[in-house]
Design a protein around this motif. Structure first.
Motif, PDB file in Angstrom:
ATOM      1  N   GLY A 200     -79.537  -2.318 -18.556  1.00 39.93           N
ATOM      2  CA  GLY A 200     -80.619  -3.069 -19.187  1.00 39.93           C
ATOM      3  C   GLY A 200     -80.409  -3.408 -20.648  1.00 39.93           C
ATOM      4  N   SER A 201     -79.158  -3.440 -21.067  1.00 41.12           N
ATOM      5  CA  SER A 201     -78.889  -3.875 -22.439  1.00 41.12           C
ATOM      6  C   SER A 201     -77.955  -5.071 -22.415  1.00 41.12           C
ATOM      7  N   SER A 202     -78.298  -6.100 -23.154  1.00 39.35           N
ATOM      8  CA  SER A 202     -77.413  -7.264 -23.248  1.00 39.35           C
ATOM      9  C   SER A 202     -76.346  -7.052 -24.312  1.00 39.35           C
ATOM     10  N   LEU A 203     -76.375  -5.885 -24.952  1.00 38.37           N
ATOM     11  CA  LEU A 203     -75.370  -5.510 -25.956  1.00 38.37           C
ATOM     12  C   LEU A 203     -75.262  -6.564 -27.052  1.00 38.37           C
ATOM     13  N   GLU A 204     -76.416  -6.932 -27.577  1.00 36.71           N
ATOM     14  CA  GLU A 204     -76.443  -7.929 -28.646  1.00 36.71           C
ATOM     15  C   GLU A 204     -76.809  -7.325 -29.993  1.00 36.71           C
ATOM     16  N   VAL A 205     -77.339  -6.109 -29.972  1.00 35.04           N
ATOM     17  CA  VAL A 205     -77.789  -5.503 -31.229  1.00 35.04           C
ATOM     18  C   VAL A 205     -76.771  -4.469 -31.705  1.00 35.04           C
ATOM     19  N   LEU A 206     -76.216  -4.734 -32.854  1.00 30.66           N
ATOM     20  CA  LEU A 206     -75.275  -3.786 -33.456  1.00 30.66           C
ATOM     21  C   LEU A 206     -76.057  -2.700 -34.182  1.00 30.66           C
ATOM     22  N   PRO A 207     -75.522  -1.503 -34.349  1.00 30.30           N
ATOM     23  CA  PRO A 207     -74.186  -1.090 -33.905  1.00 30.30           C
ATOM     24  C   PRO A 207     -74.122  -0.569 -32.478  1.00 30.30           C
ATOM     25  N   ALA A 208     -75.281  -0.434 -31.796  1.00 28.79           N
ATOM     26  CA  ALA A 208     -75.269   0.137 -30.443  1.00 28.79           C
ATOM     27  C   ALA A 208     -74.332  -0.638 -29.519  1.00 28.79           C
ATOM     28  N   ALA A 209     -74.266  -1.956 -29.710  1.00 31.86           N
ATOM     29  CA  ALA A 209     -73.452  -2.811 -28.845  1.00 31.86           C
ATOM     30  C   ALA A 209     -71.972  -2.453 -28.899  1.00 31.86           C
ATOM     31  N   GLY A 210     -71.558  -1.748 -29.946  1.00 31.86           N
ATOM     32  CA  GLY A 210     -70.144  -1.384 -30.081  1.00 31.86           C
ATOM     33  C   GLY A 210     -69.771  -0.108 -29.341  1.00 31.86           C
ATOM     34  N   LEU A 211     -70.760   0.630 -28.854  1.00 31.19           N
ATOM     35  CA  LEU A 211     -70.472   1.923 -28.215  1.00 31.19           C
ATOM     36  C   LEU A 211     -69.604   1.797 -26.952  1.00 31.19           C
ATOM     37  N   PRO A 212     -69.856   0.809 -26.073  1.00 35.32           N
ATOM     38  CA  PRO A 212     -68.991   0.697 -24.892  1.00 35.32           C
ATOM     39  C   PRO A 212     -67.531   0.432 -25.274  1.00 35.32           C
ATOM     40  N   MET A 213     -67.315  -0.298 -26.345  1.00 40.50           N
ATOM     41  CA  MET A 213     -65.952  -0.570 -26.807  1.00 40.50           C
ATOM     42  C   MET A 213     -65.270   0.738 -27.232  1.00 40.50           C
ATOM     43  N   GLN A 214     -66.032   1.602 -27.928  1.00 42.71           N
ATOM     44  CA  GLN A 214     -65.464   2.894 -28.325  1.00 42.71           C
ATOM     45  C   GLN A 214     -65.069   3.710 -27.097  1.00 42.71           C
ATOM     46  N   ALA A 215     -65.897   3.646 -26.065  1.00 40.51           N
ATOM     47  CA  ALA A 215     -65.599   4.388 -24.839  1.00 40.51           C
ATOM     48  C   ALA A 215     -64.352   3.819 -24.152  1.00 40.51           C
ATOM     49  N   LEU A 216     -64.304   2.490 -24.041  1.00 40.00           N
ATOM     50  CA  LEU A 216     -63.150   1.843 -23.392  1.00 40.00           C
ATOM     51  C   LEU A 216     -61.853   2.143 -24.125  1.00 40.00           C
ATOM     52  N   ASP A 217     -61.913   2.127 -25.446  1.00 40.54           N
ATOM     53  CA  ASP A 217     -60.711   2.358 -26.243  1.00 40.54           C
ATOM     54  C   ASP A 217     -60.124   3.745 -26.003  1.00 40.54           C
ATOM     55  N   ARG A 218     -60.957   4.657 -25.521  1.00 39.17           N
ATOM     56  CA  ARG A 218     -60.461   6.003 -25.213  1.00 39.17           C
ATOM     57  C   ARG A 218     -60.256   6.210 -23.713  1.00 39.17           C
ATOM     58  N   GLY A 219     -60.204   5.105 -22.995  1.00 41.66           N
ATOM     59  CA  GLY A 219     -59.826   5.181 -21.583  1.00 41.66           C
ATOM     60  C   GLY A 219     -60.959   5.400 -20.601  1.00 41.66           C
ATOM     61  N   ALA A 220     -62.202   5.319 -21.052  1.00 45.82           N
ATOM     62  CA  ALA A 220     -63.328   5.533 -20.138  1.00 45.82           C
ATOM     63  C   ALA A 220     -63.514   4.335 -19.212  1.00 45.82           C
ATOM     64  N   HIS A 221     -64.139   4.593 -18.072  1.00 49.63           N
ATOM     65  CA  HIS A 221     -64.574   3.508 -17.188  1.00 49.63           C
ATOM     66  C   HIS A 221     -65.896   2.954 -17.703  1.00 49.63           C
ATOM     67  N   LEU A 222     -66.198   1.737 -17.262  1.00 44.60           N
ATOM     68  CA  LEU A 222     -67.433   1.093 -17.728  1.00 44.60           C
ATOM     69  C   LEU A 222     -68.131   0.399 -16.555  1.00 44.60           C
TER      70      LEU A 222
END
Ligand SMILES: [Zn+2]
Length: 258
Positions: A200-222
């Protein structure tokens, strides 16, 4: 569950598999999770809340400080909707996943406390909360239950029981920093998780929108469940462009019952 189209059904099953296999899954939620509970998106246009006022102006720290009556006039319908809202099927399904150890923590951009009302335990509230208010003069913090009823029903502006000054709801307004402890905790969770589930997030509001990128950069699934595309869909393992309230219970059901 049989009512989903085949493609949706297979994405639900894949998402459930990822959840079952993960060791440290972290949830990130936004306004789209609470719209089925009757709460409009606090920050987006076209919800009716912004019909007369410019959001950046009225929902700001500056307006709160210089024209509290204007701020509270704007805030009252939103507060009323949150005050009366109940968790929906997705909130309950997510709380159940947490209770059973499938989700380790809940990072939310919502201020409505519906995760907690549904039974969630480890909730990180990135944009603050409607559950408490803080005195703008003496910093005394008070439980919203003392004030919200009179404010919503009679429009009485909440005032500090110690010094009488106006109380500020502990939600993050435009012009305010995120609560530091919550933000650090959210970043830590994003970096250590092996799966991030965005709901339920369109990931448009920073800085929260950057959290999935941090997870991906460390090899997490999304996994992304949102009724509109996000900037990071292309990097997600599973994308469900659907209403959270319909999809999340189906994913949870699949996790528990295969
Ligand atoms: Zn005070």
């Amino acid at each position: 569950m049989n009512s989903f189209p085949a493609r949706t059904q297979s994405a639900i099953e894949f998402a459930a598999d990822l959840l079952r296999q993960s060791k440290h899954a972290v949830l990130l939620t936004g306004a789209g999770l609470s719209t089925p509970s009757g709460i409009p998106d606090f920050r987006s246009t076209g919800t009716g809340l912004w019909a007369k006022d410019e959001p950046l102006e009225v929902a700001s720290l500056t307006t709160f400080r210089t024209a509290p009556q204007v701020f509270f006039n704007w805030f009252r319908p939103l507060a009323s909707q949150i005050y009366n809202a109940q968790p929906n099927a997705a909130h309950f399904a997510l709380a159940r996943l947490e209770r059973c150890g499938r989700i380790q923590s809940v990072i939310t951009q919502n201020v409505d406390a519906l995760h907690q009302k549904a039974g969630a335990q480890n909730v990180i509230e990135l944009h603050g909360t409607m559950q408490t208010l803080t005195c703008s003069q003496c910093y005394h913090r008070e439980d919203a239950s003392l004030h919200l009823g009179a404010f919503v029903e009679e429009g009485r502006i909440p005032r500090c029981t110690r010094c009488g000054q106006v109380l500020k709801p502990d939600v993050i307004l435009f012009g305010e920093q995120l609560p530091q402890a919550a933000w650090f905790k959210a970043q830590r969770e994003a970096r250590r998780c092996d799966l991030m589930l965005v709901v339920g997030s369109s990931l448009e509001v920073l800085p929260a929108a950057g959290l999935p990128m941090q997870a991906l950069d460390r090899g997490a699934h999304l996994i992304i469940v949102n009724n509109a595309p996000t900037y990071i869909n292309i990097r997600a393992d599973a994308v469900l462009t659907e209403d959270a309230a319909a999809i999340i219970p189906a994913i949870a059901e699949k996790v528990f019952n295969g």
